[in-house]
Design a protein around this motif. Structure first.
Motif, PDB file in Angstrom:
ATOM      1  N   PHE A 187      19.650  60.436  62.362  1.00  0.00           N
ATOM      2  CA  PHE A 187      21.076  60.104  62.290  1.00  0.00           C
ATOM      3  C   PHE A 187      21.296  58.595  62.324  1.00  0.00           C
ATOM      4  O   PHE A 187      22.062  58.044  61.517  1.00  0.00           O
ATOM      5  CB  PHE A 187      21.811  60.779  63.454  1.00  0.00           C
ATOM      6  N   PHE A 188      20.612  57.904  63.238  1.00  0.00           N
ATOM      7  CA  PHE A 188      20.811  56.459  63.354  1.00  0.00           C
ATOM      8  C   PHE A 188      20.221  55.701  62.167  1.00  0.00           C
ATOM      9  O   PHE A 188      20.754  54.661  61.765  1.00  0.00           O
ATOM     10  CB  PHE A 188      20.216  55.946  64.668  1.00  0.00           C
ATOM     11  N   VAL A 189      19.136  56.215  61.602  1.00  0.00           N
ATOM     12  CA  VAL A 189      18.588  55.578  60.400  1.00  0.00           C
ATOM     13  C   VAL A 189      19.558  55.747  59.233  1.00  0.00           C
ATOM     14  O   VAL A 189      19.773  54.816  58.447  1.00  0.00           O
ATOM     15  CB  VAL A 189      17.203  56.163  60.050  1.00  0.00           C
ATOM     16  N   LEU A 190      20.161  56.923  59.128  1.00  0.00           N
ATOM     17  CA  LEU A 190      21.173  57.137  58.088  1.00  0.00           C
ATOM     18  C   LEU A 190      22.374  56.220  58.311  1.00  0.00           C
ATOM     19  O   LEU A 190      22.933  55.674  57.353  1.00  0.00           O
ATOM     20  CB  LEU A 190      21.619  58.596  58.084  1.00  0.00           C
ATOM     21  N   CYS A 191      22.769  56.060  59.567  1.00  0.00           N
ATOM     22  CA  CYS A 191      23.872  55.141  59.874  1.00  0.00           C
ATOM     23  C   CYS A 191      23.507  53.709  59.484  1.00  0.00           C
ATOM     24  O   CYS A 191      24.350  52.961  58.980  1.00  0.00           O
ATOM     25  CB  CYS A 191      24.215  55.208  61.363  1.00  0.00           C
ATOM     26  N   ALA A 192      22.243  53.343  59.719  1.00  0.00           N
ATOM     27  CA  ALA A 192      21.793  52.002  59.330  1.00  0.00           C
ATOM     28  C   ALA A 192      21.886  51.815  57.820  1.00  0.00           C
ATOM     29  O   ALA A 192      22.223  50.730  57.333  1.00  0.00           O
ATOM     30  CB  ALA A 192      20.361  51.770  59.807  1.00  0.00           C
ATOM     31  N   SER A 193      21.609  52.886  57.083  1.00  0.00           N
ATOM     32  CA  SER A 193      21.682  52.793  55.620  1.00  0.00           C
ATOM     33  C   SER A 193      23.126  52.659  55.135  1.00  0.00           C
ATOM     34  O   SER A 193      23.362  52.224  54.002  1.00  0.00           O
ATOM     35  CB  SER A 193      21.039  54.025  54.980  1.00  0.00           C
ATOM     36  N   LEU A 194      24.091  53.024  55.974  1.00  0.00           N
ATOM     37  CA  LEU A 194      25.507  52.900  55.612  1.00  0.00           C
ATOM     38  C   LEU A 194      26.105  51.563  56.041  1.00  0.00           C
ATOM     39  O   LEU A 194      27.277  51.298  55.778  1.00  0.00           O
ATOM     40  CB  LEU A 194      26.314  54.034  56.255  1.00  0.00           C
ATOM     41  N   VAL A 254      12.730  67.019  73.529  1.00  0.00           N
ATOM     42  CA  VAL A 254      12.667  65.603  73.164  1.00  0.00           C
ATOM     43  C   VAL A 254      12.298  65.447  71.694  1.00  0.00           C
ATOM     44  O   VAL A 254      12.875  64.622  70.975  1.00  0.00           O
ATOM     45  CB  VAL A 254      11.652  64.859  74.057  1.00  0.00           C
ATOM     46  N   LEU A 255      11.349  66.248  71.233  1.00  0.00           N
ATOM     47  CA  LEU A 255      10.911  66.158  69.842  1.00  0.00           C
ATOM     48  C   LEU A 255      12.010  66.609  68.877  1.00  0.00           C
ATOM     49  O   LEU A 255      12.201  66.005  67.817  1.00  0.00           O
ATOM     50  CB  LEU A 255       9.655  67.005  69.637  1.00  0.00           C
ATOM     51  N   ILE A 256      12.730  67.652  69.249  1.00  0.00           N
ATOM     52  CA  ILE A 256      13.797  68.155  68.370  1.00  0.00           C
ATOM     53  C   ILE A 256      14.988  67.204  68.370  1.00  0.00           C
ATOM     54  O   ILE A 256      15.418  66.718  67.314  1.00  0.00           O
ATOM     55  CB  ILE A 256      14.232  69.567  68.806  1.00  0.00           C
ATOM     56  N   ALA A 257      15.527  66.945  69.560  1.00  0.00           N
ATOM     57  CA  ALA A 257      16.706  66.072  69.657  1.00  0.00           C
ATOM     58  C   ALA A 257      16.382  64.653  69.206  1.00  0.00           C
ATOM     59  O   ALA A 257      17.185  64.008  68.519  1.00  0.00           O
ATOM     60  CB  ALA A 257      17.225  66.068  71.095  1.00  0.00           C
ATOM     61  N   GLY A 258      15.192  64.169  69.589  1.00  0.00           N
ATOM     62  CA  GLY A 258      14.801  62.819  69.195  1.00  0.00           C
ATOM     63  C   GLY A 258      14.683  62.670  67.692  1.00  0.00           C
ATOM     64  O   GLY A 258      15.099  61.656  67.117  1.00  0.00           O
ATOM     65  N   GLY A 259      14.111  63.683  67.038  1.00  0.00           N
ATOM     66  CA  GLY A 259      13.985  63.628  65.587  1.00  0.00           C
ATOM     67  C   GLY A 259      15.334  63.591  64.888  1.00  0.00           C
ATOM     68  O   GLY A 259      15.576  62.759  64.003  1.00  0.00           O
ATOM     69  N   TRP A 260      16.223  64.477  65.307  1.00  0.00           N
ATOM     70  CA  TRP A 260      17.552  64.524  64.686  1.00  0.00           C
ATOM     71  C   TRP A 260      18.355  63.261  64.977  1.00  0.00           C
ATOM     72  O   TRP A 260      19.021  62.713  64.085  1.00  0.00           O
ATOM     73  CB  TRP A 260      18.318  65.749  65.182  1.00  0.00           C
ATOM     74  N   LEU A 261      18.312  62.794  66.225  1.00  0.00           N
ATOM     75  CA  LEU A 261      19.073  61.596  66.583  1.00  0.00           C
ATOM     76  C   LEU A 261      18.554  60.364  65.854  1.00  0.00           C
ATOM     77  O   LEU A 261      19.337  59.539  65.370  1.00  0.00           O
ATOM     78  CB  LEU A 261      19.017  61.369  68.100  1.00  0.00           C
ATOM     79  N   ASP A 262      17.239  60.242  65.777  1.00  0.00           N
ATOM     80  CA  ASP A 262      16.678  59.085  65.083  1.00  0.00           C
ATOM     81  C   ASP A 262      17.049  59.117  63.605  1.00  0.00           C
ATOM     82  O   ASP A 262      17.417  58.083  63.031  1.00  0.00           O
ATOM     83  CB  ASP A 262      15.159  59.053  65.245  1.00  0.00           C
ATOM     84  N   VAL A 303      14.056  60.624  56.309  1.00  0.00           N
ATOM     85  CA  VAL A 303      13.562  61.988  56.064  1.00  0.00           C
ATOM     86  C   VAL A 303      12.482  62.415  57.062  1.00  0.00           C
ATOM     87  O   VAL A 303      12.540  63.535  57.589  1.00  0.00           O
ATOM     88  CB  VAL A 303      13.060  62.122  54.608  1.00  0.00           C
ATOM     89  N   PRO A 304      11.465  61.576  57.363  1.00  0.00           N
ATOM     90  CA  PRO A 304      10.451  62.025  58.336  1.00  0.00           C
ATOM     91  C   PRO A 304      11.030  62.398  59.694  1.00  0.00           C
ATOM     92  O   PRO A 304      10.610  63.394  60.296  1.00  0.00           O
ATOM     93  CB  PRO A 304       9.517  60.808  58.440  1.00  0.00           C
ATOM     94  N   SER A 305      11.992  61.632  60.179  1.00  0.00           N
ATOM     95  CA  SER A 305      12.596  61.938  61.482  1.00  0.00           C
ATOM     96  C   SER A 305      13.330  63.273  61.445  1.00  0.00           C
ATOM     97  O   SER A 305      13.178  64.112  62.350  1.00  0.00           O
ATOM     98  CB  SER A 305      13.565  60.827  61.890  1.00  0.00           C
ATOM     99  N   LEU A 306      14.132  63.472  60.413  1.00  0.00           N
ATOM    100  CA  LEU A 306      14.887  64.724  60.289  1.00  0.00           C
ATOM    101  C   LEU A 306      13.952  65.911  60.111  1.00  0.00           C
ATOM    102  O   LEU A 306      14.169  66.981  60.693  1.00  0.00           O
ATOM    103  CB  LEU A 306      15.855  64.627  59.108  1.00  0.00           C
ATOM    104  N   LEU A 307      12.903  65.718  59.324  1.00  0.00           N
ATOM    105  CA  LEU A 307      11.938  66.793  59.101  1.00  0.00           C
ATOM    106  C   LEU A 307      11.187  67.129  60.385  1.00  0.00           C
ATOM    107  O   LEU A 307      10.918  68.302  60.674  1.00  0.00           O
ATOM    108  CB  LEU A 307      10.953  66.375  58.007  1.00  0.00           C
ATOM    109  N   ILE A 320      15.509  55.465  70.180  1.00  0.00           N
ATOM    110  CA  ILE A 320      15.304  56.911  70.096  1.00  0.00           C
ATOM    111  C   ILE A 320      13.880  57.268  69.682  1.00  0.00           C
ATOM    112  O   ILE A 320      13.247  58.145  70.281  1.00  0.00           O
ATOM    113  CB  ILE A 320      16.306  57.540  69.109  1.00  0.00           C
ATOM    114  N   ILE A 321      13.337  56.598  68.673  1.00  0.00           N
ATOM    115  CA  ILE A 321      12.051  57.017  68.110  1.00  0.00           C
ATOM    116  C   ILE A 321      10.908  56.849  69.095  1.00  0.00           C
ATOM    117  O   ILE A 321       9.882  57.538  68.997  1.00  0.00           O
ATOM    118  CB  ILE A 321      11.743  56.231  66.807  1.00  0.00           C
TER     119      ILE A 321
END
Length: 317
Positions: A107-114, A97-105, A203-207, A131-132
């Motif tokens: 991803f969606f934050v990056l999508c929001a920035s686009l 959950v921590l790994i997939a959740g971090g990457w997915l969140d 960045v925090p989510s991906l990290l 997700i978060i």
């Protein structure tokens, strides 16, 4: 209890004895540091739009209703996903959950920035909140399950500290980035300062997703699933990093779960239950959990619950 494990290496040890033998050291510091981005990501997801709204209002031509909806959708996602995330974490484990959740969140934050219009931004912020909620809720249990009785009470203090740090870093980030004029085009898409700010807030989510790859599954969760072999492997890994000794020198050789009736987690051959079997049991527990919510809406718990909710709401405000 730790002394008993040393004196009787063949005696099965419970979780508290096993984690006490691991001590407190580099591993604990690493897992605490890994939790910081996850806890900060929650603050960023909930509050980032508050800082970009004045700029995005003009670029996206937002109405009062649009601004209200944009602020609400993130929390709507969190509320909707709260119970399912608990079900998932208790079924497949905390680490996935921590790994997939971090990457997915991230991803969606990056999508929001686009996002180029209000509907896109609203949709991606909803999924951001959806997700978060999982990693944020799970990371508290994950931290607690890697610490013994001596250090466990300080985990909530650490969580609160990290949330406060995130609440300070986000406005500082906005103070540095948002006054800078940024405007560039990629094909037909325009990108402005507030979108760059949102991208940086991912960045925090991906990290968080990246750092938890290097951490083991919670031994407490593994023991609750009857998977003592992997749980012992996790304990040995913690022991090696904390004590700077070999895994073989870990004094605990066998584990036992003091909680009664764990036979459901093992089949007749004694092997750990499969993922499909755990999902089936977790599904029934998930439905049973909803039934257990019923007392919260009846006396005497209803009045007490409303008081707690009101206090928490006022605290957030």
């Amino acid at each position: 209890m730790a002394d008993r494990a040393k004196d009787n290496p063949d005696e099965a040890a419970d979780f508290e004895t096993a984690i006490a033998e691991c001590g407190f050291g580099f591993f604990n510091l690493f897992i605490l540091c890994s939790a910081v981005p996850c806890l900060m990501a929650m603050v960023f997801s909930a509050s980032a739009l508050s800082y970009v709204m004045p700029s995005a209002e003009c670029d996206l031509d937002l109405s009062i209703v649009d601004k209200g909806m944009l602020h609400a959708v993130t929390y709507a996602g969190m509320i909707i996903s709260a119970v399912p995330w608990g079900f998932i974490a208790d079924t497949i484990g905390r680490r996935p959950v921590l790994i997939a959740g971090g990457w997915l969140d991230g991803f969606f934050v990056l999508c929001a920035s686009l996002s180029q219009d209000t509907a896109q931004l609203m949709a991606f912020k909803f999924f951001d909140g959806f997700i978060i909620c999982g990693p944020f809720a799970v990371v508290v249990s994950y931290l607690a399950e890697f610490h013994g009785k001596k250090h466990r009470p300080y985990i909530m203090l650490f969580v609160g500290l990290c949330v406060s740090i995130g609440s300070m870093i986000l406005p500082l980030l906005a103070y540095v980035l948002l006054p800078v004029h940024i405007l560039f085009k990629v094909s037909s898409m325009k990108f402005r300062t507030w979108q760059v700010f949102l991208a940086v807030s991912s960045v925090p989510s991906l990290l968080s997703g990246l750092l938890h790859i290097f951490l083991p599954e919670s031994p407490k969760f593994l023991m609750s699933q009857g998977n003592y072999k992997k749980a012992l492997d996790s304990f040995q890994r913690i022991y090696k990093m904390n004590k700077r000794k070999s895994r073989e020198s870990y004094p605990v050789k066998r584990l036992t779960d003091p909680t009664p009736d764990r036979s459901d987690d093992l089949d007749s051959t004694g092997r750990p239950s499969t993922l499909k079997e755990r999902f089936s049991r977790a599904k029934s527990k998930f439905l049973e959990g909803f039934k257990q919510l019923k007392p919260m809406f009846s006396n005497p718990y209803l009045a007490i619950s409303l008081q707690v909710y009101c206090l928490h709401f006022c605290q957030i405000m």
